[in-house]
Enzyme design. Structure first.
Site, short mmCIF file in Angstrom:
data_model
loop_
_atom_site.label_atom_id
_atom_site.label_comp_id
_atom_site.label_asym_id
_atom_site.label_seq_id
_atom_site.Cartn_x
_atom_site.Cartn_y
_atom_site.Cartn_z
N CYS A 240 0.83 -1.24 -0.02
CA CYS A 240 0.14 0.03 -0.12
C CYS A 240 1.06 1.27 0.17
O CYS A 240 2.23 1.02 0.24
CB CYS A 240 -0.84 -0.12 1.37
SG CYS A 240 -2.02 -1.45 1.30
N ASP B 22 20.58 36.90 -14.04
CA ASP B 22 19.52 37.24 -14.36
C ASP B 22 18.79 38.33 -13.81
O ASP B 22 18.67 38.66 -12.96
CB ASP B 22 18.46 35.84 -14.27
CG ASP B 22 17.03 36.21 -14.89
OD1 ASP B 22 16.80 35.85 -16.08
OD2 ASP B 22 16.33 36.84 -14.19
#
Length: 506
Positions: free
Chosen positions: A34, A465
């Protein structure tokens, strides 16, 4: 991989869905495995074993729980973080390389012998490449069984099995019932949408900031390739066996995905690329925990938890976007790319589906598959980005940009088309960056952007940037590239996510 029993058991006892995909719970008394978040009664300690992968649990003779569907859990986020051979192998297996090229092809791509690769994967995830690919084929088969009207033989070959018998045996072993029972259990329902259409749910670890994700993609959307409308992101796909289109709608606890495929054998790679695009296998708790510890990010993380790193379905496309975006605004880059797309043919030859006969293991041909709606479906409204070969054929008039940038794109396309550069998530990130910066016109910013979005590197900083620097200044951080890079060491290994948040701060 060593799993701490006490930590895992506590996660199972609390049904903590954050651990879904990190490990799997095997219950020896019932013979099933599970998710940690399975709603069933917590098993007794003496009846529990923990596994690092679904394939390992299946190898131990356990079948998948039909209540929590552990085979559909989010993937382990460590395969995105790790840049080593095992991480690369897991990404390539998810993209269907073993199904298409076999284990020898996977080993060749990674530069290791099959024996050594098998040994490394077994040590880390408890299963070899064939077992991992088999587990993925079983999940693909279940999706096709439950959501389409395809015959079982058609499902078998579309899912990548070599024979119907192999398909039947695997489904029985993994799910504990024959394929027909899986379809009967779902009431035989088939989701409307036409031939070649699949509807499924893509799980993720909450939280997911869907608005930020869609806003990012909408701002950069290229007409004819992608669009964002009414809370749904749609885009065209280039896939190993044909073309496709994906419509992805974030919802509570999952992303609803509608996939239209020209060839159903592309289901697994299409799902893997959509998951990668939306960063659905990320661990937002770990990311937000690290970034939120910095006072500069604390308020933003509290207000907007679960910011993801939008990635790519096509590495070459993202590299072209990065080159076009050098030293220009997002809007300007989008305009230039739109003109380039307009110059490409509306229906490239590589996007068309022919009707040549291609033999399958039991003699089923591509034409027969087409006749049974495997290759059917309506004309796609969106298409994939042009291939490297197609970009090389574009006329001069397609490039509304400086000559040097045009030649950089052509140099990139030539390297990709000739096989000197493979911009795939399973590639060696450091080597790909090295090859990128060796191309004329590609510097650290461009290579870093490609590594972040095309290769999925979670730890890339773009200190030069302009938007990153402005975002840093807005948050009271140093905006000098050198000083910012030194400061950002505290954000490792999640600096790519810091970049996304800095962009949002502008």
């Amino acid at each position: 991989m060593e799993l701490d029993f006490e930590r895992c058991y506590r996660a199972v006892d609390s049904r903590d869905q954050r651990f879904d995909g990190w490990f799997y719970t095997g219950v020896t008394s019932t013979g099933i495995y599970c998710r940690p978040s399975c709603p069933a009664t917590t098993p007794k300690r003496q009846n529990v074993r923990f596994f690092p992968s679904a394939a390992a649990a299946q190898g131990a003779g356990l079948r998948a729980c039909r209540r929590c569907r552990p085979d559909a859990a989010p993937g382990s986020p460590q395969w995105d973080v790790r840049a080593d051979v095992v991480g690369r192998a897991m990404r390539l297996i998810a993209d269907g390389v073993v199904d298409r090229e076999g284990v020898p092809g996977l080993a060749t791509r990674l530069g290791y012998t099959e024996r050594h690769l098998h040994r490394m994967l077994n040590a880390e995830v408890g299963a070899g490449p064939l077992a991992l690919a088999r587990a993925q084929r079983a999940q693909t088969a279940r999706i096709l069984i439950e959501t389409t009207g395809l015959g079982m033989a058609e499902v078998a070959f579309a899912a990548g099995f070599g024979s119907v018998r192999q398909f039947n045996d695997t489904v029985r072993e993994v799910y504990g019932v024959p394929p027909t029972e899986l379809r009967r259990a779902r009431g035989g329902r088939r989701v409307a949408g036409g031939a070649g259409t699949i509807t499924l749910r893509l799980a993720y670890r909450p939280p997911l900031h869907a608005t930020a994700l869609l806003d990012f993609l909408a701002l950069r959307a290229l007409p004819g390739v992608e669009e964002v409308r009414d809370g749904t992101y749609r885009r065209g796909l280039r896939l190993p066996h044909g073309t496709g289109e994906a419509a992805l709608t974030p919802a509570d606890g999952h992303v609803s995905a509608v996939l239209r495929l020209s060839d159903m054998r592309d289901l697994a790679p299409a799902v893997a690329r959509c998951r990668r695009l939306l960063d659905l296998d990320a661990d937002p708790g770990a990311v937000d925990g690290t970034l939120g510890a910095d006072p500069a990010f604390a308020a933003a993380v509290a207000a907007e938890p679960g910011i993801r790193l939008p990635r790519a379905v096509d590495g070459f496309e993202m590299a072209v976007r990065a080159i076009v975006g050098q030293q220009v605004s997002v809007t300007s880059a989008r305009t230039t790319l739109t003109r380039l797309l307009a110059a490409s043919s509306a229906h490239p030859a590589s996007n068309s589906i022919d009707h040549e006969v291609v033999a399958f293991p039991d003699g089923v041909s591509r034409q027969q598959l087409h006749d049974h709606e495997l290759l059917g479906g309506p004309e796609w409204g969106l298409r994939g980005f042009p291939s490297a070969a197609e970009v090389l054929e574009l006329p001069e008039s397609a490039y509304r940009m400086p000559a040097a940038r045009r030649e950089t794109i052509r140099g990139l396309a030539r390297a990709v088309a000739e096989g000197d550069l493979e911009l795939a998530p399973g590639g060696d990130r450091a080597e790909i960056v090295r090859r990128l910066v060796a191309l004329p016109g590609i510097g650290p910013w461009t290579a870093g952007y490609v590594a972040m979005r095309a290769l999925g590197d979670p730890d890339v900083l773009l200190p030069t940037d302009l938007a990153v620097r402005r975002g840093a200044a807005a948050l009271g951080l140093p905006d000098d590239p050198k000083t910012l890079a030194a400061y950002a060491d505290r954000w490792r290994p999640w600096r790519s996510y810091a970049v996304i948040r800095l962009w949002r701060a502008v």
